[in-house]
Design a protein around this motif. Structure first.
Motif, PDB file in Angstrom:
ATOM      1  N   VAL A 160       0.681  -1.126  -0.540  1.00 29.19           N
ATOM      2  CA  VAL A 160      -0.342  -0.029  -0.238  1.00 29.19           C
ATOM      3  C   VAL A 160       0.625   1.139   0.427  1.00 29.19           C
ATOM      4  O   VAL A 160       0.579   2.012  -0.918  1.00 29.19           O
ATOM      5  N   LEU A 196      -3.002  -0.433  -5.277  1.00 23.54           N
ATOM      6  CA  LEU A 196      -3.139  -0.269  -2.987  1.00 23.54           C
ATOM      7  C   LEU A 196      -4.502  -0.970  -2.877  1.00 23.54           C
ATOM      8  O   LEU A 196      -4.137  -1.568  -2.051  1.00 23.54           O
ATOM      9  N   ALA A 201      -4.908  -3.901   0.679  1.00 23.11           N
ATOM     10  CA  ALA A 201      -5.780  -2.895   1.343  1.00 23.11           C
ATOM     11  C   ALA A 201      -6.475  -4.246   1.677  1.00 23.11           C
ATOM     12  O   ALA A 201      -6.832  -4.804   3.360  1.00 23.11           O
TER      13      ALA A 201
END
Length: 128
Positions: free
Chosen positions: A83, A110, A114
Motif C-alpha cells: 500500500v 493499492l 488493502a
C-alpha cells in the motif's frame, strides 16, 4: 472470503513479480522508453534496480510465508508495505503524467493490497 483473499494475493504477487523482474533486470534506458516508465529517466539506475528487488521481495512475501506456514503474519505486513509503495507510485506517476491510467492502475493495486491486509489481519487471519 479465504478464496477471494488468495485470488487477490495471487494477482498482486504476479504484478509484483512482473514489475520486479522488469525493474531489476531491464536497463533503465529501455524502461524510460516504455509507456509508464518515463519516471525512470529522472531516477538513478541503482534506485530503479533496488525498487525492482523490493517488488520481487513483495511477491515472495505475499505468498511464501502462508504456503510454508512460517511467520504467516508477513503476508498482511507485506500487503501494508505494498500500500505504501503504491502511494509512492501514484505520486510519481501523477508528477510525470497527471491523472493518467497508471495512477488509476496503482490505485487498483493499492485497493487489492488493502483488502489483503484487512482480511489477513482480521476475519481470515492465518492465526485464527
Amino acid at each position: 472470503m479465504n478464496l477471494a483473499l488468495w485470488i487477490a494475493t495471487g494477482l498482486l504477487a504476479v504484478v509484483a513479480l512482473a514489475g520486479g523482474i522488469t525493474k531489476a533486470f531491464v536497463p533503465k534506458e529501455r524502461l524510460a522508453e516504455a509507456p509508464g516508465g518515463e519516471w525512470t529517466a529522472d531516477a538513478g539506475a541503482g534506485f530503479v534496480r533496488r525498487l525492482g528487488f523490493l517488488e520481487l521481495a513483495a511477491a515472495v512475501g505475499l505468498i511464501l510465508p502462508a504456503v510454508v506456514d512460517i511467520a504467516p503474519v508477513l503476508v498482511p505486513v507485506t500487503a501494508v508495505c505494498w500500500v505504501l509503495l503504491m502511494i509512492g507510485a501514484m505520486i510519481t506517476h501523477f508528477r510525470h503524467g497527471g491523472l493518467d491510467r497508471f495512477v488509476a492502475l496503482n490505485l487498483v493495486y493499492l485497493t487489492l493490497a488493502a483488502f489483503i491486509a484487512w482480511g489477513r489481519f482480521g476475519p481470515e487471519s492465518f492465526t485464527a
